[in-house]
Design a protein around this motif. Sequence first.
Motif, PDB file in Angstrom:
ATOM      1  N   PHE A  69      29.929  18.683  15.360  1.00 19.71           N
ATOM      2  CA  PHE A  69      29.343  18.588  16.700  1.00 19.71           C
ATOM      3  C   PHE A  69      27.924  19.144  16.712  1.00 19.71           C
ATOM      4  CE2 PHE A  69      28.319  21.297  20.369  1.00 19.71           C
ATOM      5  CZ  PHE A  69      27.941  20.289  21.249  1.00 19.71           C
ATOM      6  N   TYR A  70      27.705  20.313  16.119  1.00 20.37           N
ATOM      7  CA  TYR A  70      26.369  20.907  16.134  1.00 20.37           C
ATOM      8  C   TYR A  70      25.358  20.039  15.375  1.00 20.37           C
ATOM      9  CZ  TYR A  70      27.454  25.255  18.538  1.00 20.37           C
ATOM     10  OH  TYR A  70      27.789  26.178  19.494  1.00 20.37           O
ATOM     11  N   LYS A  71      25.788  19.396  14.322  1.00 20.15           N
ATOM     12  CA  LYS A  71      24.896  18.484  13.609  1.00 20.15           C
ATOM     13  C   LYS A  71      24.521  17.300  14.505  1.00 20.15           C
ATOM     14  CE  LYS A  71      26.502  19.697   8.962  1.00 20.15           C
ATOM     15  NZ  LYS A  71      27.237  19.246   7.736  1.00 20.15           N
ATOM     16  N   HIS A  72      25.516  16.784  15.217  1.00 20.28           N
ATOM     17  CA  HIS A  72      25.254  15.688  16.149  1.00 20.28           C
ATOM     18  C   HIS A  72      24.356  16.153  17.291  1.00 20.28           C
ATOM     19  CE1 HIS A  72      25.789  12.368  18.910  1.00 20.28           C
ATOM     20  NE2 HIS A  72      26.310  13.180  19.800  1.00 20.28           N
ATOM     21  N   LEU A  73      24.584  17.357  17.808  1.00 14.39           N
ATOM     22  CA  LEU A  73      23.781  17.896  18.896  1.00 14.39           C
ATOM     23  C   LEU A  73      22.311  17.981  18.498  1.00 14.39           C
ATOM     24  CD1 LEU A  73      23.776  19.312  21.730  1.00 14.39           C
ATOM     25  CD2 LEU A  73      24.030  21.475  20.487  1.00 14.39           C
ATOM     26  N   CYS A  74      22.048  18.450  17.294  1.00 19.01           N
ATOM     27  CA  CYS A  74      20.663  18.549  16.811  1.00 19.01           C
ATOM     28  C   CYS A  74      20.043  17.163  16.650  1.00 19.01           C
ATOM     29  CB  CYS A  74      20.625  19.311  15.491  1.00 19.01           C
ATOM     30  SG  CYS A  74      21.078  21.054  15.649  1.00 19.01           S
ATOM     31  N   ASP A  75      20.824  16.224  16.120  1.00 19.80           N
ATOM     32  CA  ASP A  75      20.333  14.844  16.010  1.00 19.80           C
ATOM     33  C   ASP A  75      19.954  14.298  17.378  1.00 19.80           C
ATOM     34  OD1 ASP A  75      20.749  14.858  13.298  1.00 19.80           O
ATOM     35  OD2 ASP A  75      22.403  13.407  13.315  1.00 19.80           O
ATOM     36  N   MET A  76      20.829  14.501  18.353  1.00 17.48           N
ATOM     37  CA  MET A  76      20.609  13.931  19.676  1.00 17.48           C
ATOM     38  C   MET A  76      19.388  14.545  20.352  1.00 17.48           C
ATOM     39  SD  MET A  76      23.416  13.302  22.677  1.00 17.48           S
ATOM     40  CE  MET A  76      23.517  15.036  23.115  1.00 17.48           C
ATOM     41  N   PHE A  77      19.181  15.834  20.162  1.00 14.94           N
ATOM     42  CA  PHE A  77      18.014  16.483  20.752  1.00 14.94           C
ATOM     43  C   PHE A  77      16.727  15.896  20.179  1.00 14.94           C
ATOM     44  CE2 PHE A  77      14.746  19.831  20.356  1.00 14.94           C
ATOM     45  CZ  PHE A  77      14.462  20.017  21.702  1.00 14.94           C
ATOM     46  N   LEU A  78      16.683  15.706  18.868  1.00 16.98           N
ATOM     47  CA  LEU A  78      15.474  15.163  18.248  1.00 16.98           C
ATOM     48  C   LEU A  78      15.330  13.668  18.533  1.00 16.98           C
ATOM     49  CD1 LEU A  78      15.336  17.077  14.844  1.00 16.98           C
ATOM     50  CD2 LEU A  78      14.217  17.594  17.009  1.00 16.98           C
ATOM     51  N   GLU A  79      16.437  12.977  18.680  1.00 22.35           N
ATOM     52  CA  GLU A  79      16.372  11.566  19.077  1.00 22.35           C
ATOM     53  C   GLU A  79      15.794  11.416  20.483  1.00 22.35           C
ATOM     54  OE1 GLU A  79      20.220  10.173  16.365  1.00 22.35           O
ATOM     55  OE2 GLU A  79      20.395  10.364  18.546  1.00 22.35           O
ATOM     56  N   MET A  80      16.099  12.380  21.348  1.00 21.74           N
ATOM     57  CA  MET A  80      15.524  12.364  22.686  1.00 21.74           C
ATOM     58  C   MET A  80      13.998  12.511  22.597  1.00 21.74           C
ATOM     59  SD  MET A  80      16.317  14.781  25.998  1.00 21.74           S
ATOM     60  CE  MET A  80      15.678  16.266  25.208  1.00 21.74           C
ATOM     61  N   ALA A  81      13.536  13.410  21.740  1.00 20.66           N
ATOM     62  CA  ALA A  81      12.096  13.572  21.547  1.00 20.66           C
ATOM     63  C   ALA A  81      11.487  12.305  20.934  1.00 20.66           C
ATOM     64  CB  ALA A  81      11.822  14.779  20.645  1.00 20.66           C
ATOM     65  N   LYS A  82      12.210  11.689  20.018  1.00 20.01           N
ATOM     66  CA  LYS A  82      11.727  10.467  19.365  1.00 20.01           C
ATOM     67  C   LYS A  82      11.496   9.350  20.378  1.00 20.01           C
ATOM     68  CE  LYS A  82      10.788   7.876  15.748  1.00 20.01           C
ATOM     69  NZ  LYS A  82       9.550   8.098  14.965  1.00 20.01           N
ATOM     70  N   THR A  83      12.227   9.389  21.496  1.00 19.76           N
ATOM     71  CA  THR A  83      12.098   8.364  22.526  1.00 19.76           C
ATOM     72  C   THR A  83      10.679   8.305  23.082  1.00 19.76           C
ATOM     73  OG1 THR A  83      14.381   8.875  23.127  1.00 19.76           O
ATOM     74  CG2 THR A  83      13.194   7.429  24.610  1.00 19.76           C
ATOM     75  N   MET A  84       9.922   9.390  22.965  1.00 16.88           N
ATOM     76  CA  MET A  84       8.550   9.414  23.467  1.00 16.88           C
ATOM     77  C   MET A  84       7.683   8.356  22.810  1.00 16.88           C
ATOM     78  SD  MET A  84       8.008  13.579  23.571  1.00 16.88           S
ATOM     79  CE  MET A  84       6.304  13.514  24.144  1.00 16.88           C
ATOM     80  N   SER A  85       7.984   8.030  21.549  1.00 18.32           N
ATOM     81  CA  SER A  85       7.116   7.091  20.833  1.00 18.32           C
ATOM     82  C   SER A  85       7.851   5.880  20.250  1.00 18.32           C
ATOM     83  CB  SER A  85       6.388   7.820  19.691  1.00 18.32           C
ATOM     84  OG  SER A  85       7.327   8.320  18.745  1.00 18.32           O
TER      85      SER A  85
END
Length: 293
Positions: A69-85
């Motif tokens: 879960f924590y690995k997925h949580l970190c992925d999702m947080f950075l994927e949210m940032a990736k959405t900017m570009s």
Amino acid sequence: MQFLIYIIVYPFLWFTSKLPFRLLYLVSDGLYILLYHVIGYRRKVVNNNLRLVFPEKTEKEITAIRKKFYKHLCDMFLEMAKTMSISEKELKKRFKITNPGEFKRLESLNKSIILIFGHYASWEWSIVLQNYLNFKGYAVYKKLANHHFDKLVRDIRSKFNTTLISTKETISIINKNESNGIKSITGFLSDQSPRLSKDVYWNEFMGINTPCFTGAERLAKKLDLSTAYLKVSKIKRGFYEAEIIVLAEDSNMYKDYELTDLFLKEVEKQIHKAPEYYFWTHKRWKHKDEFSK
């Protein structure tokens, strides 16, 4: 102070959004070590939630789910940032709609639609849905206390023409659109814990009696809207699939709370299949001890 925090954090988010995905997930691996092993972010909440809903699992099994879960949580947080570009083409490749024709069929009924989500897999990249719709897309969200970050979140989530609206605005906006002949599809994250009140609806979620959010169902019935569930699954790192599951073409044909129960059962099935992709840091069952009072 709000602006100071924003100008410190924003460059990191912007830089992260520019990373190629291979490097993005290397950063996520490092963030996982920091968040899980060093800081221990909300580990007590996650442990309590997992032990509560999976009493039959061994400590080894709980630990394995928690780490995933924590690995997925970190992925999702950075994927949210990736959405900017991220580009529309790239996002469509990574967040696929498996049955887009179901949206077209619902739209052909000429009724606005309530689309319910769970905190499962990735709801952030669902902003690409507007590219499959003729109806105007809205997403109901809770405003952030820091208005600089609130604007950033609205800008990110509105990138592909979905409009963010607060809970208080929802009914008036849909009513105005209906009066002007504009059909819409409005997304709700509906598996969170509502405030307690005398008339709150209680039912079992993952085997635990808990108050249930019923706002999406009540709105669908009040305004005579169709209701659907967006089932999002994680296929592999950085790739998701979403299936539209119609709960009701005519929401008023169902008894009170029946659509809410159908939605929660769908979320439960996904959690049992792959529990590591649910959002365990939320205190979803915090009111369970109030049920019998």
